[in-house]
Design a protein around this motif. Structure first.
Motif, mmCIF file in Angstrom:
data_model
loop_
_atom_site.group_PDB
_atom_site.id
_atom_site.type_symbol
_atom_site.label_atom_id
_atom_site.label_comp_id
_atom_site.label_asym_id
_atom_site.label_seq_id
_atom_site.Cartn_x
_atom_site.Cartn_y
_atom_site.Cartn_z
ATOM 1 N N ARG A 356 0.809 -1.215 0.000
ATOM 2 C CA ARG A 356 0.000 0.000 0.000
ATOM 3 C C ARG A 356 0.844 1.267 0.000
ATOM 4 O O ARG A 356 0.307 2.370 0.076
ATOM 5 C CB ARG A 356 -0.915 0.005 1.242
ATOM 6 C CG ARG A 356 -1.904 -1.142 1.294
ATOM 7 C CD ARG A 356 -2.956 -1.052 0.206
ATOM 8 N NE ARG A 356 -3.774 0.136 0.374
ATOM 9 C CZ ARG A 356 -4.857 0.186 1.142
ATOM 10 N NH1 ARG A 356 -5.255 -0.894 1.787
ATOM 11 N NH2 ARG A 356 -5.550 1.294 1.249
ATOM 12 N N TYR A 357 2.172 1.104 -0.073
ATOM 13 C CA TYR A 357 3.051 2.275 -0.036
ATOM 14 C C TYR A 357 2.809 3.158 -1.260
ATOM 15 O O TYR A 357 2.708 2.677 -2.387
ATOM 16 C CB TYR A 357 4.512 1.834 -0.008
ATOM 17 C CG TYR A 357 5.485 2.984 0.164
ATOM 18 C CD1 TYR A 357 5.751 3.504 1.421
ATOM 19 C CD2 TYR A 357 6.141 3.546 -0.919
ATOM 20 C CE1 TYR A 357 6.637 4.549 1.600
ATOM 21 C CE2 TYR A 357 7.030 4.594 -0.764
ATOM 22 C CZ TYR A 357 7.268 5.090 0.502
ATOM 23 O OH TYR A 357 8.143 6.138 0.677
ATOM 24 N N GLY A 358 2.707 4.452 -1.025
ATOM 25 C CA GLY A 358 2.511 5.393 -2.112
ATOM 26 C C GLY A 358 1.073 5.554 -2.549
ATOM 27 O O GLY A 358 0.794 6.270 -3.504
ATOM 28 N N THR A 359 0.138 4.907 -1.835
ATOM 29 C CA THR A 359 -1.281 5.077 -2.132
ATOM 30 C C THR A 359 -1.873 6.052 -1.119
ATOM 31 O O THR A 359 -1.163 6.683 -0.348
ATOM 32 C CB THR A 359 -2.015 3.728 -2.068
ATOM 33 O OG1 THR A 359 -2.034 3.252 -0.704
ATOM 34 C CG2 THR A 359 -1.309 2.689 -2.935
ATOM 35 N N GLY A 448 4.814 9.390 -9.478
ATOM 36 C CA GLY A 448 4.465 10.748 -9.885
ATOM 37 C C GLY A 448 3.426 11.428 -9.025
ATOM 38 O O GLY A 448 3.264 12.643 -9.102
ATOM 39 N N THR A 449 2.697 10.669 -8.210
ATOM 40 C CA THR A 449 1.734 11.294 -7.310
ATOM 41 C C THR A 449 2.470 11.880 -6.103
ATOM 42 O O THR A 449 3.655 11.620 -5.883
ATOM 43 C CB THR A 449 0.681 10.279 -6.838
ATOM 44 O OG1 THR A 449 1.340 9.225 -6.109
ATOM 45 C CG2 THR A 449 -0.077 9.684 -8.015
ATOM 46 N N LEU A 450 1.744 12.677 -5.335
ATOM 47 C CA LEU A 450 2.283 13.246 -4.105
ATOM 48 C C LEU A 450 1.437 12.773 -2.939
ATOM 49 O O LEU A 450 0.241 12.484 -3.085
ATOM 50 C CB LEU A 450 2.269 14.776 -4.161
ATOM 51 C CG LEU A 450 3.073 15.443 -5.274
ATOM 52 C CD1 LEU A 450 2.807 16.936 -5.290
ATOM 53 C CD2 LEU A 450 4.558 15.173 -5.108
ATOM 54 N N GLN A 451 2.032 12.717 -1.775
ATOM 55 C CA GLN A 451 1.315 12.365 -0.556
ATOM 56 C C GLN A 451 1.416 13.543 0.405
ATOM 57 O O GLN A 451 2.499 13.894 0.866
ATOM 58 C CB GLN A 451 1.913 11.104 0.067
ATOM 59 C CG GLN A 451 1.141 10.582 1.267
ATOM 60 C CD GLN A 451 1.633 9.214 1.692
ATOM 61 O OE1 GLN A 451 1.305 8.202 1.090
ATOM 62 N NE2 GLN A 451 2.444 9.159 2.738
ATOM 63 N N ALA A 452 0.282 14.175 0.678
ATOM 64 C CA ALA A 452 0.239 15.315 1.592
ATOM 65 C C ALA A 452 -0.246 14.843 2.953
ATOM 66 O O ALA A 452 -1.300 14.210 3.052
ATOM 67 C CB ALA A 452 -0.684 16.399 1.043
ATOM 68 N N SER A 453 0.517 15.136 3.999
ATOM 69 C CA SER A 453 0.190 14.689 5.352
ATOM 70 C C SER A 453 -0.018 15.901 6.258
ATOM 71 O O SER A 453 0.951 16.525 6.706
ATOM 72 C CB SER A 453 1.316 13.809 5.908
ATOM 73 O OG SER A 453 1.560 12.708 5.064
ATOM 74 N N PRO A 454 -1.287 16.272 6.534
ATOM 75 C CA PRO A 454 -1.546 17.413 7.419
ATOM 76 C C PRO A 454 -1.646 16.977 8.877
ATOM 77 O O PRO A 454 -2.007 15.837 9.179
ATOM 78 C CB PRO A 454 -2.909 17.916 6.919
ATOM 79 C CG PRO A 454 -3.592 16.678 6.419
ATOM 80 C CD PRO A 454 -2.515 15.752 5.918
ATOM 81 N N SER A 455 -1.344 17.865 9.783
ATOM 82 C CA SER A 455 -1.530 17.609 11.217
ATOM 83 C C SER A 455 -1.584 18.941 11.949
ATOM 84 O O SER A 455 -1.123 19.966 11.441
ATOM 85 C CB SER A 455 -0.398 16.736 11.779
ATOM 86 O OG SER A 455 0.845 17.403 11.693
ATOM 87 N N ILE A 490 -3.270 12.598 2.237
ATOM 88 C CA ILE A 490 -4.090 12.951 1.079
ATOM 89 C C ILE A 490 -3.284 12.618 -0.166
ATOM 90 O O ILE A 490 -2.156 13.088 -0.330
ATOM 91 C CB ILE A 490 -4.447 14.452 1.082
ATOM 92 C CG1 ILE A 490 -5.150 14.838 2.401
ATOM 93 C CG2 ILE A 490 -5.332 14.799 -0.109
ATOM 94 C CD1 ILE A 490 -5.316 16.345 2.579
ATOM 95 N N LYS A 491 -3.839 11.785 -1.038
ATOM 96 C CA LYS A 491 -3.159 11.450 -2.280
ATOM 97 C C LYS A 491 -3.433 12.532 -3.305
ATOM 98 O O LYS A 491 -4.586 12.855 -3.585
ATOM 99 C CB LYS A 491 -3.641 10.089 -2.788
ATOM 100 C CG LYS A 491 -2.837 9.555 -3.956
ATOM 101 C CD LYS A 491 -3.240 8.135 -4.293
ATOM 102 C CE LYS A 491 -2.383 7.570 -5.414
ATOM 103 N NZ LYS A 491 -2.727 6.160 -5.709
ATOM 104 N N VAL A 492 -2.382 13.102 -3.864
ATOM 105 C CA VAL A 492 -2.497 14.239 -4.769
ATOM 106 C C VAL A 492 -2.053 13.821 -6.161
ATOM 107 O O VAL A 492 -0.933 13.323 -6.342
ATOM 108 C CB VAL A 492 -1.630 15.426 -4.288
ATOM 109 C CG1 VAL A 492 -1.881 16.650 -5.145
ATOM 110 C CG2 VAL A 492 -1.915 15.728 -2.823
ATOM 111 N N ARG A 493 -2.910 14.055 -7.139
ATOM 112 C CA ARG A 493 -2.588 13.710 -8.528
ATOM 113 C C ARG A 493 -2.359 14.974 -9.367
ATOM 114 O O ARG A 493 -2.628 14.988 -10.558
ATOM 115 C CB ARG A 493 -3.703 12.857 -9.129
ATOM 116 C CG ARG A 493 -3.886 11.526 -8.422
ATOM 117 C CD ARG A 493 -4.930 10.668 -9.113
ATOM 118 N NE ARG A 493 -5.133 9.408 -8.427
ATOM 119 C CZ ARG A 493 -4.391 8.323 -8.601
ATOM 120 N NH1 ARG A 493 -3.395 8.348 -9.471
ATOM 121 N NH2 ARG A 493 -4.643 7.218 -7.942
ATOM 122 N N ASN A 494 -1.918 16.027 -8.714
ATOM 123 C CA ASN A 494 -1.541 17.263 -9.398
ATOM 124 C C ASN A 494 -0.133 17.633 -8.960
ATOM 125 O O ASN A 494 0.261 17.369 -7.817
ATOM 126 C CB ASN A 494 -2.497 18.409 -9.050
ATOM 127 C CG ASN A 494 -3.909 18.137 -9.515
ATOM 128 O OD1 ASN A 494 -4.246 18.331 -10.663
ATOM 129 N ND2 ASN A 494 -4.763 17.659 -8.596
#
Length: 745
Positions: A356-359, A448-455, A490-494
């Motif tokens: 599941r890494y990168g999802t 190519g996707t980004l992973q945004a982690s808010p806290s 949050i998975k980001v496709r931009n």
């Protein structure tokens, strides 16, 4: 690694009968009556009774039927593998000045444990200055009879055992205390994160004494795994206090806090299981309790806590429940300001997490890999080299054995550590001050996707997050919809140059906004296959983001064997094809396998190295390649010239969205004056490279099948709707066109 049982602590009045100070035992065919310092219990006749003395080395563990009398010794001969718990009782003298809730012999349980029916109670008998700790699994009746009580009924976060008025008042006080702690790490100690440690470490069932830790400064180890709580604890922890944590930290030890909560729904240890329908909430509850336990021993926010998920069979039920539990664990730890870690076997929990890494899955920050191969490194075949690659791994490389240093023997598991460790708190317990604003971490993924982690540490009332992105930190606009605050990533496709996050309440009102975060420079690969002709060069789609110059180095490995090291080559802005050429041997091997699994690694100056598992797929063409061309539009452009089609007629056209908003595309493919493929709407993220998928019509498949050269010239038109750069209101439809070659594989 062992599993720890956790307790729910209750204060109640004495249920003892008078008797001599020494222990007495009376037998009956079914049970025996044991009196210890005025307290009476009735245990099954088959239970062993262990009388603990000041220097007793008996291991007080709750995974076996037993009655323990006396205070657990500071130095116990415990194995490393006790797991789960069963019916057992410990009666110990009450320490001087000990609170009504009892000594820190075992931590309390997360609320989710109550729903499993597997619980623990602690009784403080102030009249006889005793603390009675009782655990049970499936046979609570044995404990009720032993303690002469009618009920072990759960009430809120407590268990009622013949509650007196004084005990009820104490329970209310405990409830209020726990409520304060749960306002997002509000009752911890001021502390600094322990930082990354690289070197040897160990973990043991019982927290070693301070004298043992001092003696082991002569060992090669400098990291120690300690068990702070969890539903399935087997060993007592009389040594684990905030003073112990502070002293061993000051002497140079790096602490690895471990928490063992619920285990896989079907497990071999008889441990309290995850409920598949409530797995995420149980994981969050475990994390909340882990935070409380960590703060109780002086380990504050910013430090890691590792969940111990023992090995399990990778069935659909087990895998889905474990991942949901661990996702809830990570999300809650992040919300409380802690770093999330997970320990598991490389063939079960680690393998499932790596898949599941990168999802969009809320993956842990650090990974503790159990693989007893004797290798003092963090590499593992079940974890891609690019995953958890930034000092984020531990490796338990050897199981239970006894080592002796400085005259002190401890039964341990051995670990190689290259990951986050914890530091003790500095100062007295105080309310941790909430962060002034949310924080955001942006992590590029190899695809190519980004992973945004808010806290937002210490802030209550967050219902959702809203991510914003843009080309400059002063012109950010919403990206996608609101995301539930329970999701840690949050998975980001931009691909925007900057991102920020807004914390929203249940009414959609903004509670706070993070500072803008620049997207790290990175490279990415696309697709799952790299196509290789019988002669000539193969190609891998690659793009560079936030790099002024995209000059890459490509390496291909088949297992441990090097297939190809490719000389540096430049990739066009916005993405292109990285070419490689195979030797005759590898061409023959690819042709024989028809799909050879390899690891492809790409590195560029200024960006982290990435690795992806890909298939080398052979194809054959003959003759001269048809003319290829590309006419870009303001929003989209073609990247690939040679595209590949399966025997079922499915394929993809590689394209890049160059607009400032996601491109809503549709595509038409034509050959020899007829339409052979048409797609519905597909979205390509702003600044992103990706495949636009198509399926050939029956006529299109026939045309391709009857080409002698396996090369069909096709006209492609991609209609796209997206922002043109003139603001949110400036959007239009534009058309990119070109001629590509289709080849069957």
């Amino acid at each position: 690694m062992l599993a720890l049982a956790a307790l729910v602590v209750v204060a109640l009045g004495a249920a003892a009968t008078a008797g001599p100070a020494a222990a007495r035992t009376a037998h009956s065919p079914q049970n025996r009556t044991v009196r210890y310092h005025g307290y009476t219990v009735h245990v099954p006749a088959g239970w062993p009774v262990y009388r603990l003395t000041t220097r007793s080395h008996t291991c007080v563990r709750f995974d076996r039927h037993a009655l323990y009398l006396g205070a657990p010794g500071a130095v116990q001969n415990c194995p490393t593998d006790p797991l789960g718990r069963t019916e057992a009782i410990l009666i110990a003298p009450q320490a001087r000045g000990q609170a009504s809730q009892g000594a820190n012999l075992l931590p309390s349980a997360e609320p989710s444990a109550q729903r499993t029916g597997r619980t623990v109670a602690r009784i403080v008998d102030s009249a006889h200055r005793l603390v009675v700790t009782a655990t049970w699994n499936r046979d609570a009746a044995v404990i009720r009879k032993a303690l002469s009580v009618r009920s072990l009924r759960a009430v809120g976060a407590h268990f009622t055992v013949r509650r007196t008025a004084a005990a009820s008042a104490a329970a209310r006080t405990a409830r209020a205390s726990r409520a304060t702690v749960h306002t997002a790490a509000a009752a911890g100690t001021r502390s600094a994160p322990g930082g990354t440690y690289t070197g040897l470490g160990f973990d043991a069932c019982q927290t070693p004494s301070q004298s043992q830790m001092s003696a082991w400064l002569k060992s090669p180890f400098r990291a120690a795994g300690i068990y702070i709580g969890g539903t399935n604890m087997a060993c007592s922890q009389p040594n684990l206090t905030s003073a112990w944590v502070g002293n061993v930290s000051a002497s140079g030890w790096h602490i690895i806090p471990i928490y063992v909560g619920l285990q896989a729904p079907v497990n071999s240890c008889g441990c309290s299981p995850i409920s598949p329908g409530a797995a995420a909430s149980q994981g969050a509850a475990a994390a909340a309790d882990a935070v409380t336990r960590a703060q109780a021993v002086g380990i504050g926010p910013g430090n890691p806590i590792y969940d111990d998920m023992e090995a399990y069979d990778r069935t659909t039920t087990n895998t889905s429940a474990v991942l949901a539990f661990l996702g809830g664990w990570t999300s809650r730890l992040h919300a409380d300001g802690y770093v999330s870690g997970v320990y598991s076997s490389d063939s079960s929990g680690i393998k499932d997490l790596a898949a599941r890494y990168g999802t969009s899955f809320a993956e842990p920050d650090d990974l503790w890999i159990a693989n007893w191969n004797g290798q003092q490194s963090t590499a593992d075949a079940n974890v891609p080299a690019s995953a958890w690659a930034d000092h984020q791994r531990l490796h338990q490389y050897r199981g239970s054995h006894t080592d002796n240093y400085g005259g002190a023997s401890i039964n341990i598991d051995s670990d190689y550590v290259d990951a986050a460790t914890a530091a003790a708190g500095t100062g007295s317990p105080v309310a941790a001050e909430p962060s002034a604003a949310p924080t955001l971490r942006v992590t590029p993924m190899p695809n190519g996707t980004l992973q945004a982690s808010p806290s937002w540490r210490g802030e209550a009332g967050i219902a959702s997050w809203q991510l914003e992105g843009g080309s400059s930190p002063t012109s950010l606009t919403p990206v996608g919809k609101h995301i539930n605050a329970a999701r840690a990533t949050i998975k980001v496709r931009n691909s925007y140059a900057y991102y920020e996050v807004l914390a929203l309440d249940s009414h959609g009102q903004t509670l706070g906004t993070s500072a803008p975060v620049a997207t790290p420079a990175h490279v990415a690969m696309f697709g799952k296959s790299a196509y290789v002709p019988r002669r000539g060069q193969g190609g891998v789609p690659v793009a560079c983001f936030e790099l002024t110059s995209c000059r890459i180095v490509l390496k291909i490995h088949y297992g441990k064997r090097t297939v190809r090291n490719v000389k540096p080559q430049r990739i066009a802005p916005g993405g292109g094809i990285a070419h490689f050429k195979l030797s005759g041997y590898w061409h023959r091997l690819v042709a024989a396998h028809r799909s050879l699994p390899v690891t492809i690694t790409v590195k560029s100056a200024g960006a982290k190295r990435i690795s992806q598992l890909m298939r080398l797929v052979p194809y054959t063409t003959s003759g001269r390649r048809p003319h290829q061309s590309s006419t870009p539009s303001a929003q989209i452009r073609l990247i690939g010239g040679m595209e590949f089609v399966s025997h079922r007629g499915s394929g993809g056209v590689l394209a890049a969205c160059v607009a400032t908003a996601p491109c809503q595309t549709s595509m038409t493919l034509s050959a020899r004056g007829m339409v052979i493929g048409r797609t519905g709407q597909q979205t390509l993220g702003a600044g992103m490279v990706g495949y636009l998928h198509f399926s050939l019509t029956r006529r299109g498949r026939t045309l391709l099948a009857h080409t002698k050269s396996n090369q069909l010239a096709v006209e492609v038109q991609i209609s796209s709707e997206g922002a043109t750069g003139g603001g949110a209101s400036a959007s239009a439809v534009s058309v990119a066109s070109g001629q590509v070659t289709l080849a069957a594989f």
